[in-house]
Design a protein around this motif. Sequence first.
Motif, mmCIF file in Angstrom:
data_model
loop_
_atom_site.group_PDB
_atom_site.id
_atom_site.type_symbol
_atom_site.label_atom_id
_atom_site.label_comp_id
_atom_site.label_asym_id
_atom_site.label_seq_id
_atom_site.Cartn_x
_atom_site.Cartn_y
_atom_site.Cartn_z
ATOM 1 N N ILE A 1 -45.351 2.578 17.573
ATOM 2 C CA ILE A 1 -46.792 3.244 18.049
ATOM 3 C C ILE A 1 -46.929 2.461 19.603
ATOM 4 C CG2 ILE A 1 -49.343 3.358 17.866
ATOM 5 C CD1 ILE A 1 -48.479 5.112 15.746
ATOM 6 N N ILE A 2 -46.930 1.205 19.535
ATOM 7 C CA ILE A 2 -47.142 0.406 20.838
ATOM 8 C C ILE A 2 -45.937 1.010 21.707
ATOM 9 C CG2 ILE A 2 -47.044 -1.751 21.864
ATOM 10 C CD1 ILE A 2 -47.765 -2.899 19.238
ATOM 11 N N LEU A 3 -44.853 0.995 21.315
ATOM 12 C CA LEU A 3 -43.822 1.506 22.211
ATOM 13 C C LEU A 3 -44.152 3.029 22.961
ATOM 14 C CD1 LEU A 3 -40.741 -0.247 20.555
ATOM 15 C CD2 LEU A 3 -41.572 -0.599 22.850
ATOM 16 N N ARG B 1 -46.950 4.451 23.178
ATOM 17 C CA ARG B 1 -47.968 4.273 24.167
ATOM 18 C C ARG B 1 -47.164 3.773 25.401
ATOM 19 N NH1 ARG B 1 -53.778 0.675 24.904
ATOM 20 N NH2 ARG B 1 -53.490 0.653 27.000
ATOM 21 N N GLN B 2 -46.354 2.626 25.557
ATOM 22 C CA GLN B 2 -45.687 1.995 26.799
ATOM 23 C C GLN B 2 -44.731 3.098 27.372
ATOM 24 O OE1 GLN B 2 -46.836 -0.346 27.893
ATOM 25 N NE2 GLN B 2 -46.820 -2.100 26.707
ATOM 26 N N GLU C 1 -52.641 8.673 31.718
ATOM 27 C CA GLU C 1 -53.571 9.036 32.844
ATOM 28 C C GLU C 1 -53.211 10.820 33.300
ATOM 29 O OE1 GLU C 1 -53.215 4.918 35.598
ATOM 30 O OE2 GLU C 1 -52.892 6.603 36.520
ATOM 31 N N ILE D 1 -55.769 7.560 19.377
ATOM 32 C CA ILE D 1 -55.670 6.196 19.790
ATOM 33 C C ILE D 1 -55.197 5.916 21.200
ATOM 34 C CG2 ILE D 1 -55.381 5.599 17.455
ATOM 35 C CD1 ILE D 1 -52.350 5.315 17.712
ATOM 36 N N PHE D 2 -54.481 6.994 22.057
ATOM 37 C CA PHE D 2 -54.022 6.615 23.223
ATOM 38 C C PHE D 2 -53.890 7.856 23.864
ATOM 39 C CE2 PHE D 2 -51.410 6.079 26.689
ATOM 40 C CZ PHE D 2 -51.767 5.020 27.553
ATOM 41 N N GLU E 1 -60.642 4.448 22.039
ATOM 42 C CA GLU E 1 -60.137 5.571 20.908
ATOM 43 C C GLU E 1 -61.178 6.474 20.957
ATOM 44 O OE1 GLU E 1 -58.731 3.330 17.555
ATOM 45 O OE2 GLU E 1 -57.212 2.071 18.815
ATOM 46 N N ASP F 1 -47.073 5.724 29.292
ATOM 47 C CA ASP F 1 -47.829 5.135 30.290
ATOM 48 C C ASP F 1 -46.786 5.357 31.484
ATOM 49 O OD1 ASP F 1 -50.275 4.161 30.737
ATOM 50 O OD2 ASP F 1 -49.867 2.382 29.657
ATOM 51 N N CYS F 2 -45.621 5.669 31.199
ATOM 52 C CA CYS F 2 -44.655 5.846 32.294
ATOM 53 C C CYS F 2 -44.225 7.214 32.844
ATOM 54 C CB CYS F 2 -43.141 5.198 31.833
ATOM 55 S SG CYS F 2 -43.049 3.460 31.261
#
Lengths: 277, 131
Positions: free
Chosen positions: B8-10, B12-13, B36, B32-33, B51, B16-17
């Motif tokens: 999940i964290i990856l 999101r990262q 932009e 949860i995310f 969230e 973000d890109c």
Amino acid sequence: MKVSVQGVRGSIPTSGSQTTQFGGNTSCVTLMEDGRMIILDGGSGLQKVTLPDPEVKRVDILLTHFHLDHIQGLGFFSPLFDPDKEIHIWGPSSITHNLHSRLNRFLSPPLFPVLMRDLPCEIVLHDVSNSSFEIGPFTITSQFVIHPGATVGFRIKGKSAVFAYVPDHEPALGPKGLIFDKKWISGFELMEEADLLLHDGQFTTEQYGKKIGWGHSSMEDAIQLAEYVGVKRLLLTHHDPAHSDTKLNEILDALKSKHTGQLDFDLAREGMEIELG
Amino acid sequence: MATYDIEIILNRQLADCLSIPVFITDTAGNLIFYNEPAETILGSRFGDTGEMPVEVWGTIFKPLDEKGKPLPPEGLPLVKTLKDQLPHHKVFWIESLKGKPQKISVTSYPIIGRMGKFLGGVAIFWENKDI
């Protein structure tokens, strides 16, 4: 709990006069509690590990992952060649290859002359993932962390102290670096308020900028992370093989002079022994 | 609440890109995310809202069919992904913040973690080019 650092170098053993202070062996740490020892990672530092009691039958080795610098000492660990020994190896699960097949890739020709099945000791394999388990007086939590390939970190709770071991970790991977929200930090629960954290700090910030995605941390990120998760003490490890003792001392001096927080941090050195609790 | 799994964290990262809107939910559909570009669709900033429960963010979109009739939620890609843990894709219309219907293509996929565990869903909103 006694923590003994047996290997601190990342990627490849780096012996020579330039690395005598911090050491050139790759990742390996032993923990002792009540006469019981567990071994974390089997890098080249494992070669010199001796058992506290030669008569002890069971030996436990916990592997964070299967990159060579974390397993290359396994074949040179003498208890593997003792028929009276029972060697328990714990390593991260994979749904495509089991622990045996992945270890066997290394412990077999052409990489190693002896087949795993021909080793005289009894080998017992344990797959771990986001798991909790006990070994003697140790309660251990493992969790996957950000590093290429299946890689876990360990949180080891002894009778009166907690040690966290995350030697290969890139929690700042991404465009915004570390996200200071505990739900979004890889390995947070492993490290939270540990008495001692041994964490990846392979690169300087400048070096990290050129090696994003390689799976390792800058020392500055590791320090920020350790402060955020509230550890009492941080030891940076997985030193870059290109960093001589002189270079590491320069880097440490610069980090100390720049640091304004309360965190107790240092660079891990081979031969360090730390009593926790 | 516990730390999210690294899958999940990856995600999101990665989101973000990207320059395309991406929404990430947990297995229950809670948002949860969002990145932009997605903020312009939702009309809010992740930094402000954090969230969002499924019952809150699920009502922000008003999905419509080609005749302007409301689409039932169960026909939307992300809802289907959360139900069957499979990827889905659909072209439909949403009412934009300015009240105009906007044609979009949505791709959703499940996040199936290293151990084969279903961890959540991702929806990507593509600018419609009649994909």
